[in-house]
Write a protein that holds these residues in place. Sequence first.
Motif, PDB file in Angstrom:
ATOM      1  N   LEU A  21       0.826  -1.199   0.000  1.00  0.00           N
ATOM      2  CA  LEU A  21       0.000   0.000   0.000  1.00  0.00           C
ATOM      3  C   LEU A  21       0.866   1.257   0.000  1.00  0.00           C
ATOM      4  CD1 LEU A  21      -2.804  -1.066   2.524  1.00  0.00           C
ATOM      5  CD2 LEU A  21      -3.069  -0.692   0.062  1.00  0.00           C
ATOM      6  N   ASN A  22       1.945   1.234   0.772  1.00  0.00           N
ATOM      7  CA  ASN A  22       2.833   2.385   0.829  1.00  0.00           C
ATOM      8  C   ASN A  22       3.480   2.635  -0.532  1.00  0.00           C
ATOM      9  OD1 ASN A  22       4.395   4.447   2.331  1.00  0.00           O
ATOM     10  ND2 ASN A  22       6.115   3.140   1.821  1.00  0.00           N
ATOM     11  N   TYR A  23       3.912   1.573  -1.202  1.00  0.00           N
ATOM     12  CA  TYR A  23       4.539   1.702  -2.520  1.00  0.00           C
ATOM     13  C   TYR A  23       3.549   2.282  -3.533  1.00  0.00           C
ATOM     14  CZ  TYR A  23       7.065   0.250  -6.771  1.00  0.00           C
ATOM     15  OH  TYR A  23       7.712   0.230  -7.976  1.00  0.00           O
ATOM     16  N   GLU A  24       2.287   1.824  -3.482  1.00  0.00           N
ATOM     17  CA  GLU A  24       1.267   2.361  -4.378  1.00  0.00           C
ATOM     18  C   GLU A  24       1.083   3.859  -4.143  1.00  0.00           C
ATOM     19  OE1 GLU A  24      -1.293   0.448  -6.497  1.00  0.00           O
ATOM     20  OE2 GLU A  24       0.520  -0.768  -6.606  1.00  0.00           O
ATOM     21  N   GLN A  25       1.098   4.272  -2.883  1.00  0.00           N
ATOM     22  CA  GLN A  25       0.924   5.686  -2.571  1.00  0.00           C
ATOM     23  C   GLN A  25       2.124   6.496  -3.056  1.00  0.00           C
ATOM     24  OE1 GLN A  25      -1.899   7.217  -1.085  1.00  0.00           O
ATOM     25  NE2 GLN A  25      -0.779   8.938  -1.981  1.00  0.00           N
ATOM     26  N   VAL A  26       3.319   5.932  -2.892  1.00  0.00           N
ATOM     27  CA  VAL A  26       4.527   6.601  -3.381  1.00  0.00           C
ATOM     28  C   VAL A  26       4.429   6.834  -4.885  1.00  0.00           C
ATOM     29  CG1 VAL A  26       6.993   6.266  -3.839  1.00  0.00           C
ATOM     30  CG2 VAL A  26       6.091   5.846  -1.551  1.00  0.00           C
ATOM     31  N   LEU A  27       3.967   5.824  -5.626  1.00  0.00           N
ATOM     32  CA  LEU A  27       3.829   5.962  -7.083  1.00  0.00           C
ATOM     33  C   LEU A  27       2.840   7.070  -7.432  1.00  0.00           C
ATOM     34  CD1 LEU A  27       3.771   2.181  -8.067  1.00  0.00           C
ATOM     35  CD2 LEU A  27       5.581   3.820  -8.608  1.00  0.00           C
ATOM     36  N   ASP A  28       1.723   7.126  -6.699  1.00  0.00           N
ATOM     37  CA  ASP A  28       0.744   8.200  -6.935  1.00  0.00           C
ATOM     38  C   ASP A  28       1.361   9.567  -6.667  1.00  0.00           C
ATOM     39  OD1 ASP A  28      -1.367   6.579  -7.719  1.00  0.00           O
ATOM     40  OD2 ASP A  28      -2.206   6.403  -5.697  1.00  0.00           O
ATOM     41  N   ASP A  29       2.070   9.673  -5.542  1.00  0.00           N
ATOM     42  CA  ASP A  29       2.668  10.961  -5.165  1.00  0.00           C
ATOM     43  C   ASP A  29       3.732  11.402  -6.162  1.00  0.00           C
ATOM     44  OD1 ASP A  29       1.038  10.931  -2.950  1.00  0.00           O
ATOM     45  OD2 ASP A  29       2.611  10.279  -1.555  1.00  0.00           O
ATOM     46  N   LEU A  30       4.575  10.468  -6.596  1.00  0.00           N
ATOM     47  CA  LEU A  30       5.636  10.812  -7.543  1.00  0.00           C
ATOM     48  C   LEU A  30       5.053  11.215  -8.895  1.00  0.00           C
ATOM     49  CD1 LEU A  30       8.273   8.015  -6.761  1.00  0.00           C
ATOM     50  CD2 LEU A  30       8.458  10.446  -6.215  1.00  0.00           C
ATOM     51  N   SER A  31       4.026  10.519  -9.342  1.00  0.00           N
ATOM     52  CA  SER A  31       3.395  10.872 -10.618  1.00  0.00           C
ATOM     53  C   SER A  31       2.754  12.245 -10.538  1.00  0.00           C
ATOM     54  CB  SER A  31       2.345   9.818 -11.002  1.00  0.00           C
ATOM     55  OG  SER A  31       2.955   8.590 -11.316  1.00  0.00           O
ATOM     56  N   SER A  32       2.090  12.518  -9.422  1.00  0.00           N
ATOM     57  CA  SER A  32       1.463  13.829  -9.231  1.00  0.00           C
ATOM     58  C   SER A  32       2.516  14.938  -9.219  1.00  0.00           C
ATOM     59  CB  SER A  32       0.670  13.837  -7.922  1.00  0.00           C
ATOM     60  OG  SER A  32       0.098  15.111  -7.681  1.00  0.00           O
ATOM     61  N   ALA A  33       3.632  14.686  -8.539  1.00  0.00           N
ATOM     62  CA  ALA A  33       4.700  15.682  -8.478  1.00  0.00           C
ATOM     63  C   ALA A  33       5.291  15.927  -9.871  1.00  0.00           C
ATOM     64  CB  ALA A  33       5.789  15.219  -7.514  1.00  0.00           C
ATOM     65  N   SER A  34       5.389  14.878 -10.685  1.00  0.00           N
ATOM     66  CA  SER A  34       5.917  15.044 -12.032  1.00  0.00           C
ATOM     67  C   SER A  34       5.015  15.924 -12.893  1.00  0.00           C
ATOM     68  CB  SER A  34       6.093  13.669 -12.711  1.00  0.00           C
ATOM     69  OG  SER A  34       7.148  12.951 -12.117  1.00  0.00           O
ATOM     70  N   VAL A  35       3.715  15.913 -12.605  1.00  0.00           N
ATOM     71  CA  VAL A  35       2.768  16.748 -13.351  1.00  0.00           C
ATOM     72  C   VAL A  35       2.829  18.199 -12.875  1.00  0.00           C
ATOM     73  CG1 VAL A  35       0.314  17.179 -13.805  1.00  0.00           C
ATOM     74  CG2 VAL A  35       1.215  14.842 -13.870  1.00  0.00           C
ATOM     75  N   HIS A  36       2.870  18.384 -11.557  1.00  0.00           N
ATOM     76  CA  HIS A  36       2.710  19.733 -10.992  1.00  0.00           C
ATOM     77  C   HIS A  36       4.033  20.443 -10.692  1.00  0.00           C
ATOM     78  CE1 HIS A  36      -1.590  19.136 -10.717  1.00  0.00           C
ATOM     79  NE2 HIS A  36      -1.396  17.987 -10.093  1.00  0.00           N
ATOM     80  N   ARG A  37       5.156  19.697 -10.640  1.00  0.00           N
ATOM     81  CA  ARG A  37       6.445  20.337 -10.367  1.00  0.00           C
ATOM     82  C   ARG A  37       7.483  19.764 -11.346  1.00  0.00           C
ATOM     83  NH1 ARG A  37       6.770  23.295  -5.910  1.00  0.00           N
ATOM     84  NH2 ARG A  37       9.037  23.137  -5.860  1.00  0.00           N
ATOM     85  N   ASN A  38       7.438  20.289 -12.552  1.00  0.00           N
ATOM     86  CA  ASN A  38       8.386  19.832 -13.569  1.00  0.00           C
ATOM     87  C   ASN A  38       9.066  21.035 -14.212  1.00  0.00           C
ATOM     88  OD1 ASN A  38       6.770  20.570 -16.138  1.00  0.00           O
ATOM     89  ND2 ASN A  38       5.306  19.395 -14.913  1.00  0.00           N
ATOM     90  N   PHE A  39      10.138  20.773 -14.930  1.00  0.00           N
ATOM     91  CA  PHE A  39      10.957  21.841 -15.490  1.00  0.00           C
ATOM     92  C   PHE A  39      11.200  21.611 -16.973  1.00  0.00           C
ATOM     93  CE2 PHE A  39      12.058  21.243 -11.052  1.00  0.00           C
ATOM     94  CZ  PHE A  39      11.927  22.521 -10.540  1.00  0.00           C
ATOM     95  N   ASP A  40      11.392  22.706 -17.680  1.00  0.00           N
ATOM     96  CA  ASP A  40      11.778  22.660 -19.087  1.00  0.00           C
ATOM     97  C   ASP A  40      13.069  23.450 -19.217  1.00  0.00           C
ATOM     98  OD1 ASP A  40      12.102  23.513 -21.866  1.00  0.00           O
ATOM     99  OD2 ASP A  40      10.119  22.613 -22.182  1.00  0.00           O
ATOM    100  N   PRO A  41      14.150  22.815 -19.698  1.00  0.00           N
ATOM    101  CA  PRO A  41      15.445  23.518 -19.732  1.00  0.00           C
ATOM    102  C   PRO A  41      15.457  24.751 -20.609  1.00  0.00           C
ATOM    103  CG  PRO A  41      15.553  21.478 -20.993  1.00  0.00           C
ATOM    104  CD  PRO A  41      14.248  21.458 -20.248  1.00  0.00           C
ATOM    105  N   TYR A  42      14.522  24.851 -21.551  1.00  0.00           N
ATOM    106  CA  TYR A  42      14.506  26.027 -22.419  1.00  0.00           C
ATOM    107  C   TYR A  42      13.547  27.104 -21.934  1.00  0.00           C
ATOM    108  CZ  TYR A  42      17.386  23.261 -25.494  1.00  0.00           C
ATOM    109  OH  TYR A  42      18.424  22.509 -26.000  1.00  0.00           O
TER     110      TYR A  42
END
Length: 337
Positions: A21-42
């Motif tokens: 269950l903890n691993y599933e939650q980690v995957l959800d959190d990491l995916s959400s963070a990738s959507v809302h806190r991401n960077f573009d080098p240009y």
Amino acid sequence: MTSTQPRPTAYQPPAKQAAELNYEQVLDDLSSASVHRNFDPYLDIAWDSPELEIFENDPRWILNYEVDPIGRHPWYQALPESEQIRIGMWRQANVAKVGLQFESILIRGLMQYADRLPNGDKRFRYTTHEAKEECNHTLMFQELVNRIGMKTPGMRTWLRAISPIIPLFSTITPTIFYFGVLAGEEPIDHIQKDFLRSPKSNMHPAMSAVMELHVAEEARHISFAHNHLRATIPGKGRLTKFALSVFMPIVMRILCDAIVIPPSEFRKEFNVPREVMKDIFWESEKSRVFLSGVFGDVRMLSEQCGLMNPVSRQVWRAMKIDGRESRFRSEPAYNAS
């Protein structure tokens, strides 16, 4: 009459259920963070601003005397300033090129791994997010290499030669593949954090901008690898875990050397004495302390996965990367005593 009762599931110990269950939650959190806190080098790096302009004889390219393995050595510090700058530019460009090549291998492996996952597996979404972020990192690293203008090969010849084969491990032996992921990510991340933490660091702004962006996103990638291994290794059989416990330090040391030690072109280009190269990587006392410190987090992970045993500890020692485990991930080296 057809029964409507749900089919009973196999019994799982409460601890295993909690871990899943903890691993599933980690995957959800990491995916959400990738959507809302991401960077573009240009978008997030002002490459054409005057502050990031790269020109010759800029002393900000001199390697840090306390953090960089080459910069710490008396041979380097005794060189004329102009030569220290030239070596610093070559060194930083090559580190970026190595990062680019490693990320390229990782992207291919992640996409192969994701391709084999079943529908509904949350790892598919996160590993694809990570591959997308790594693509941006390759663009960022190549842009820096191009602007520095040094002709650098990146990884050593043998690793470049076998790089098309390495992604195959993501589906043949995923655990070994993720060992390799950490063996590449941890040293680069460790060195970059040391640079950013150093109060005496006077890096060129282009280099610091690249490091800051890379460290910010790499935290997610390393977190996934740690959580993935913690969730998947404990359920393996005793013999498999024993084999993994021995392979882990070997993979760490081989790939660390391949990524951190400059290729032979560096020694030829700057007439670096062989004994100096040996001293820097890794025969001097300072260099051995540095090498051990790089893998404090991985030793902690090995303990958490149940991969530390009397035999594997001897292998860690034989690889010269043994030492105290980190108390928490990304623990600064100056706190590890």
